[in-house]
Design an enzyme around this catalytic site. Structure first.
Site, short mmCIF file in Angstrom:
data_model
loop_
_atom_site.label_atom_id
_atom_site.label_comp_id
_atom_site.label_asym_id
_atom_site.label_seq_id
_atom_site.Cartn_x
_atom_site.Cartn_y
_atom_site.Cartn_z
CB CYS A 183 -18.77 14.67 8.25
SG CYS A 183 -17.58 13.83 7.18
CE LYS A 185 -25.12 12.41 5.90
NZ LYS A 185 -24.18 13.39 5.31
CD GLU A 224 -28.60 24.67 4.14
OE1 GLU A 224 -27.88 25.58 4.60
OE2 GLU A 224 -28.53 23.48 4.49
CG ASP A 244 -31.67 29.21 12.81
OD1 ASP A 244 -31.55 28.03 13.19
OD2 ASP A 244 -30.96 30.13 13.25
N GLY A 295 -28.51 21.03 3.20
CA GLY A 295 -27.49 21.35 2.20
C GLY A 295 -26.21 20.55 2.38
#
Length: 525
Positions: A448, A331, A350, A377, A327
């Site tokens: 990120c 990508k 996800e 998970d 999510g």
């Protein structure tokens, strides 16, 4: 405080600046313009606009910005999602959409500095002013200090917005406060608000609108990733610069010619990436609504393409791909498009059902036999799918400190106490991803953020816990998918990681013009 309190506050401020009462009969000139207190107790000056010429309602562009700021404050909305919807709702043309975009993101990025300035103009703590009024003040102050909007227009429009969307009493208060803001230049305000700063870090925190703990974390990140601490002011400034809209034309699906005709330009960093100057609502570009073109930072495109391009060290099959934390799907869409072209299949996992739905939506343009969605998970893969996948993307949940220019509200939501829980989760997910990787496969660990605890420390932990893990020369792979001599990303010598040939890659917004993406490629021997 309540709306009634706010109206009283506005009246009190107006009284201090020459309200009705004794001597009030000369408050207006022959055109009916309001008289206001001069600077430093000097001669009173008349307002620039007569009452009949003042705006009475909020203009659509500023109303859009105000609406987004309220959604961010009240509903924890993400500005990059709320703004395009608000632009469409208000039916803004391209020019007004660009204005609303600059105003919205600017007020969010500069919130710390604007609040420091506003606090000098109000006779009570800013926290005691109603939140909608504070948002209106931030919008007005940003226009006065950062945008090429005439002072009288910024004042008139912001007061009109306040009266229209908040209340008449609040309009008087906003008018009084913003007039005080307009009395000094941005440079004068900057000098004033840092007078009491304890050190350089605190001064940078105020002037660049970054919480102090983020300033310290970014300074450390520069050093551990091989850069100089002296680069910190430039990095903080890059966080506050308005980023260009980055697009990806999905391989085999997007129409580059249509993008070029719409005014988009090819990125000079990575093939397949495009740059657009269309502010606010990229959905107007060809292919975006259909999903064949997606809004995606060039750094994110670069790491996805690097995983797909990495040579499998021991050869073997290359059909089973996994995106462990897919999510919201950026990508995953690029990987799925590449997988479809190469006859591979992407499993996109996800944990959150609503985010899994976003992934499904994001993959709608890719042939459906090339991907499927799983909800659960990601830490379960070690037990449920040991040594199954040839390529794995782990874009781990992180602090997001590398995307503050695109998600400016995030800097005010994060806390240093968030990091330990994140690094624990990152480590567990990386162990699970590695255990799901077949011998000779390739695993990408991506965040990120440049925060040392979320990047190199997590890499070291995996290498210590899994003797079969080998760090690959990530830098060479990234170079192979970028335009020649364009990345120049930091690559630690990795002596502390115990690797003589491996490397990691850290991008930075001030160096590569991307989000601060980190990437480490592993294989399993």
């Amino acid at each position: 405080m309540s709306g009634n309190d706010e109206r009283r506050g506005g009246g009190q401020n107006k009284a201090k600046r020459g309200g009705r009462g004794q001597g009030g009969s000369d408050r207006r000139d022959e055109q009916g313009r309001q008289r206001h207190r001069g600077q430093g107790g000097g001669e009173r000056q008349f307002g620039a606009m007569a009452p009949g010429t003042r705006s009475r309602t909020a203009d659509p562009a500023r109303a859009t910005a105000f609406e987004v700021l309220r959604a961010v404050e009240e509903n924890d909305a993400y500005a990059n999602l709320a703004l395009p919807a608000a632009i469409r709702r208000h039916q803004l043309d391209r020019r007004d959409a660009g204005f609303a975009t600059e105003l919205t993101y600017g007020a969010l990025r500069e919130r710390g500095r604007l609040d420091a300035i506003l606090s000098r103009c109000i006779d009570r703590p800013l926290a005691r002013v109603d939140a909608p009024v504070v948002d209106a003040l931030r919008l007005g102050a940003y226009q006065l200090l950062q945008m090429r909007v005439p002072a009288h227009a910024a004042l008139d429009a912001t007061v009109a917005l306040t009266r229209d969307l908040i209340g008449a009493g609040a309009g008087g208060f906003v008018n009084a406060v913003l007039r005080r803001v307009s009395e000094r230049t941005p440079q004068e305000w900057d000098a004033l608000v840092v007078e009491g700063a304890a050190d350089e870090m605190e001064a940078l925190s105020i002037l660049t609108s970054h919480p102090a703990w983020i300033v310290r974390a970014l300074k450390q990140s520069l050093v551990v990733h091989g850069r100089s601490a002296e680069d910190l002011p430039g990095l903080l400034a890059a966080d506050n610069a308005a980023p260009t809209v980055n697009l990806v034309s999905l391989p085999g699906l997007g129409d580059p010619d249509a993008l070029a005709e719409a005014g988009a330009e090819p990125s000079d960093l990575v093939p397949g990436a495009w740059l657009s100057g269309l502010g606010g609502d990229p959905g107007r570009l060809p292919g975006v609504a259909e999903g064949t073109v997606r809004v995606q930072d060039a750094g994110s495109q670069l790491v996805a393409r690097a995983l797909a391009a990495a040579e499998l060290p021991q050869g073997g099959p290359d059909a089973a791909w996994l995106d462990l934390c897919a999510g919201p799907g950026g990508k995953a869409a690029l990987l799925a498009a590449i997988a479809a072209d190469r006859g591979a299949h992407l499993e996109a996992n996800e944990v959150a059902p609503h985010r899994a739905q976003l992934v499904t939506q994001g993959l709608k343009a890719v042939p459906q036999d090339a991907w499927h969605i799983e909800v659960g998970d990601g830490r379960r893969y070690a037990q449920e799918a040991p040594a199954r996948f040839d390529r794995i993307m782990l874009d781990a949940p992180c602090s997001g400190l590398g995307a503050l220019r695109r998600r400016p509200e995030a800097r005010w939501r994060k806390q240093p106490s968030d990091i330990p829980a994140l690094t624990k989760l990152q480590g567990e997910l990386l162990l699970s991803a590695f255990d799901a990787l077949r011998p000779g496969g390739v695993l990408a660990y991506v965040t990120c953020t440049p925060h040392a605890a979320e990047t190199l420390a997590v890499v070291e932990d995996l290498l210590h816990r899994r003797p079969q893990a080998r760090l690959m020369d990530t830098g060479s792979v990234v170079d192979s998918v970028a335009w020649p001599d364009t990345v120049g990303a930091t690559r630690p010598a990795d002596a502390m990681i115990g690797s003589s040939t491996g490397s990691t890659v850290q991008l930075f917004p001030d160096a590569q013009g991307t989000d601060a993406m980190f990437m480490a490629l592993f294989t399993r021997v």
